[in-house]
Design an enzyme around this catalytic site. Structure first.
Site, PDB file in Angstrom:
ATOM      1  N   CYS A  75       0.730  -1.162  -0.198  1.00 63.96           N
ATOM      2  CA  CYS A  75       0.063  -0.074  -0.074  1.00 63.96           C
ATOM      3  C   CYS A  75       0.860   1.195  -0.019  1.00 63.96           C
ATOM      4  O   CYS A  75       0.368   2.338  -0.298  1.00 63.96           O
ATOM      5  CB  CYS A  75      -0.975   0.037   1.056  1.00 63.96           C
ATOM      6  SG  CYS A  75      -0.109   0.244   2.750  1.00 63.96           S
ATOM      7  N   HIS A 127      -2.634  11.304  15.448  1.00 61.86           N
ATOM      8  CA  HIS A 127      -3.240  10.606  14.435  1.00 61.86           C
ATOM      9  C   HIS A 127      -2.028   9.637  13.699  1.00 61.86           C
ATOM     10  O   HIS A 127      -0.874   9.987  13.543  1.00 61.86           O
ATOM     11  CB  HIS A 127      -3.510  11.587  13.076  1.00 61.86           C
ATOM     12  CG  HIS A 127      -3.673  10.854  11.751  1.00 61.86           C
ATOM     13  ND1 HIS A 127      -4.982  10.536  11.595  1.00 61.86           N
ATOM     14  CD2 HIS A 127      -2.819  10.911  10.713  1.00 61.86           C
ATOM     15  CE1 HIS A 127      -4.885  10.045  10.271  1.00 61.86           C
ATOM     16  NE2 HIS A 127      -3.680  10.292   9.647  1.00 61.86           N
ATOM     17  N   HIS A 158      -4.933   5.007   9.165  1.00 60.43           N
ATOM     18  CA  HIS A 158      -6.413   4.404   8.855  1.00 60.43           C
ATOM     19  C   HIS A 158      -6.266   2.957   8.867  1.00 60.43           C
ATOM     20  O   HIS A 158      -5.237   2.397   8.615  1.00 60.43           O
ATOM     21  CB  HIS A 158      -6.950   4.958   7.566  1.00 60.43           C
ATOM     22  CG  HIS A 158      -7.271   6.328   7.491  1.00 60.43           C
ATOM     23  ND1 HIS A 158      -6.095   7.361   7.267  1.00 60.43           N
ATOM     24  CD2 HIS A 158      -8.261   7.122   7.911  1.00 60.43           C
ATOM     25  CE1 HIS A 158      -6.897   8.550   7.383  1.00 60.43           C
ATOM     26  NE2 HIS A 158      -7.912   8.446   7.673  1.00 60.43           N
ATOM     27  N   ASP A 208      -8.961  -5.158   4.224  1.00 61.23           N
ATOM     28  CA  ASP A 208      -8.420  -6.108   2.974  1.00 61.23           C
ATOM     29  C   ASP A 208      -6.985  -6.615   3.494  1.00 61.23           C
ATOM     30  O   ASP A 208      -6.228  -6.775   2.686  1.00 61.23           O
ATOM     31  CB  ASP A 208      -8.171  -5.123   2.010  1.00 61.23           C
ATOM     32  CG  ASP A 208      -7.269  -4.027   2.055  1.00 61.23           C
ATOM     33  OD1 ASP A 208      -6.729  -3.623   3.275  1.00 61.23           O
ATOM     34  OD2 ASP A 208      -6.806  -3.224   1.146  1.00 61.23           O
ATOM     35  N   ARG A 211      -6.219  -4.287   8.117  1.00 63.85           N
ATOM     36  CA  ARG A 211      -4.922  -3.805   7.593  1.00 63.85           C
ATOM     37  C   ARG A 211      -4.548  -2.414   8.086  1.00 63.85           C
ATOM     38  O   ARG A 211      -5.652  -1.573   7.686  1.00 63.85           O
ATOM     39  CB  ARG A 211      -4.732  -3.453   5.956  1.00 63.85           C
ATOM     40  CG  ARG A 211      -3.355  -2.678   5.630  1.00 63.85           C
ATOM     41  CD  ARG A 211      -3.231  -2.497   4.207  1.00 63.85           C
ATOM     42  NE  ARG A 211      -4.353  -2.062   3.369  1.00 63.85           N
ATOM     43  CZ  ARG A 211      -4.480  -1.081   2.962  1.00 63.85           C
ATOM     44  NH1 ARG A 211      -3.878   0.021   3.124  1.00 63.85           N
ATOM     45  NH2 ARG A 211      -5.696  -0.788   2.308  1.00 63.85           N
ATOM     46  N   CYS A 236      -2.959   0.786   8.227  1.00 65.62           N
ATOM     47  CA  CYS A 236      -2.037   1.609   7.266  1.00 65.62           C
ATOM     48  C   CYS A 236      -1.603   2.738   8.149  1.00 65.62           C
ATOM     49  O   CYS A 236      -2.396   3.521   8.388  1.00 65.62           O
ATOM     50  CB  CYS A 236      -3.016   1.891   6.198  1.00 65.62           C
ATOM     51  SG  CYS A 236      -1.997   2.787   4.829  1.00 65.62           S
TER      52      CYS A 236
END
Length: 129
Positions: free
Chosen positions: A62, A99, A102, A106, A115, A117
Site C-alpha cells: 500500500c 493521528h 487508517h 483488506d 490492514r 495503514c
C-alpha cells in the site's frame, strides 16, 4: 497554562507534527519504516506508547507500513473519518491521540482481515537486542 500545540511543534519534525497533530499523510513509498524488516517494536513518536511489534507487520504493497494486529496494550482509538469525499476509519494513539493512519478491511484473513495503514513518521522503531 502551557500551550500543548507549541510543545508538539518543538518536539516533532515538521512532517511528524503535521501528520500526528493535524491529520496529514506522508507520501506513499517514502517512509523510513515502509520496508523495515528487522525485529523490534514500534512506539508512538509523540508519547513513546507501544503500538505494534515487528511480528504484526506485513508487506501489503500500500505504500505505508501495514500491520495486521496492534499490541494488546496499545488501545488504539478508531474514529469515523468522512474527509476527502470518502468514509474511512482513522486510527489514533490510545495514549496521546496522535493521528496514526487508517484501518481497512483488506488485510490478512488469518489475523482478522484488517490492514492498519500507518504513517512512518508516527512511529519510533526500536530494534530488539
Amino acid at each position: 497554562m502551557v500551550d500543548q500545540d507549541n510543545e508538539w511543534k518543538n518536539q516533532l519534525s515538521d512532517i511528524a507534527y503535521r501528520v500526528t497533530r493535524k491529520g496529514d499523510t506522508e507520501r506513499p513509498y517514502t517512509g523510513e519504516h515502509y520496508l523495515e524488516e528487522r525485529n523490534g517494536n514500534y512506539f508512538c513518536v509523540c508519547c513513546n506508547h507501544l503500538l505494534f511489534t515487528s511480528e504484526m507487520k506485513y508487506h501489503s504493497g500500500c505504500g505505508w507500513p501495514a500491520f495486521h494486529t496492534e499490541h494488546e496494550e496499545a488501545g488504539i482509538k478508531r474514529i469515523v473519518d468522512l474527509s476527502h469525499g470518502m468514509r474511512r476509519i482513522e486510527v489514533k494513539c490510545g495514549k496521546c491521540d496522535a493521528h496514526l493512519g487508517h484501518v481497512f478491511d483488506d488485510g490478512p484473513k488469518e489475523y482478522g482481515g484488517e490492514r492498519k495503514c500507518i504513517n512512518s513518521v508516527c512511529l519510533e522503531f526500536v530494534t530488539e537486542a
